[in-house]
Design an enzyme around this catalytic site. Structure first.
Site, PDB file in Angstrom:
ATOM      1  N   MET A 120       2.497  25.195  72.753  1.00  9.57           N
ATOM      2  CA  MET A 120       3.851  25.675  72.970  1.00  9.57           C
ATOM      3  C   MET A 120       4.696  24.549  73.555  1.00  9.57           C
ATOM      4  O   MET A 120       4.172  23.532  73.979  1.00  9.57           O
ATOM      5  CB  MET A 120       3.853  26.891  73.876  1.00  9.57           C
ATOM      6  CG  MET A 120       3.334  28.150  73.219  1.00  9.57           C
ATOM      7  SD  MET A 120       4.336  28.727  71.843  1.00  9.57           S
ATOM      8  CE  MET A 120       5.682  29.483  72.716  1.00  9.57           C
ATOM      9  N   PRO A 121       5.965  24.774  73.667  1.00  7.55           N
ATOM     10  CA  PRO A 121       6.860  23.672  74.023  1.00  7.55           C
ATOM     11  C   PRO A 121       6.977  23.408  75.523  1.00  7.55           C
ATOM     12  O   PRO A 121       6.685  24.252  76.358  1.00  7.55           O
ATOM     13  CB  PRO A 121       8.211  24.161  73.487  1.00  7.55           C
ATOM     14  CG  PRO A 121       8.143  25.641  73.643  1.00  7.55           C
ATOM     15  CD  PRO A 121       6.707  25.984  73.311  1.00  7.55           C
ATOM     16  N   THR A 122       7.420  22.199  75.780  1.00  8.74           N
ATOM     17  CA  THR A 122       7.930  21.833  77.093  1.00  8.74           C
ATOM     18  C   THR A 122       9.417  21.589  76.910  1.00  8.74           C
ATOM     19  O   THR A 122       9.816  20.753  76.092  1.00  8.74           O
ATOM     20  CB  THR A 122       7.251  20.556  77.631  1.00  8.74           C
ATOM     21  OG1 THR A 122       5.858  20.809  77.773  1.00  8.74           O
ATOM     22  CG2 THR A 122       7.853  20.149  78.965  1.00  8.74           C
ATOM     23  N   ASP A 137       6.626  25.515  79.200  1.00  6.10           N
ATOM     24  CA  ASP A 137       7.016  24.791  80.409  1.00  6.10           C
ATOM     25  C   ASP A 137       8.507  24.486  80.338  1.00  6.10           C
ATOM     26  O   ASP A 137       9.022  24.102  79.289  1.00  6.10           O
ATOM     27  CB  ASP A 137       6.267  23.467  80.539  1.00  6.10           C
ATOM     28  CG  ASP A 137       4.791  23.656  80.808  1.00  6.10           C
ATOM     29  OD1 ASP A 137       4.462  24.484  81.675  1.00  6.10           O
ATOM     30  OD2 ASP A 137       3.977  22.983  80.160  1.00  6.10           O
TER      31      ASP A 137
END
Length: 63
Positions: A1-3, A40
């Site tokens: 998943m992304p930061t 995040d």
């Protein structure tokens, strides 16, 4: 998943940042799937004298 990197002028409250983090996380989960625990959000508070748009510092625009 992304930061997610969020750059903004300093002065936002911890409550504002918490609400934005919650909303950004929810949007990522809705669009990308996955778990909220995998998203995040990192906040960078930038002083106005350290940010320029159109060649003019934001600290000078406030005068």
């Amino acid at each position: 998943m992304p930061t997610l990197r969020v750059e903004l002028f300093e002065g936002r409250t911890p409550e504002q940042k918490a609400e934005l983090a919650k909303e950004l996380t929810a949007a990522c989960v809705r669009v990308l799937g996955g778990s909220p625990d995998a998203v995040d959000v990192v906040f960078f508070d930038i002083a106005r004298q350290n940010w320029a748009t159109g060649g003019v510092l934001w600290s000078d625009k406030q005068k």
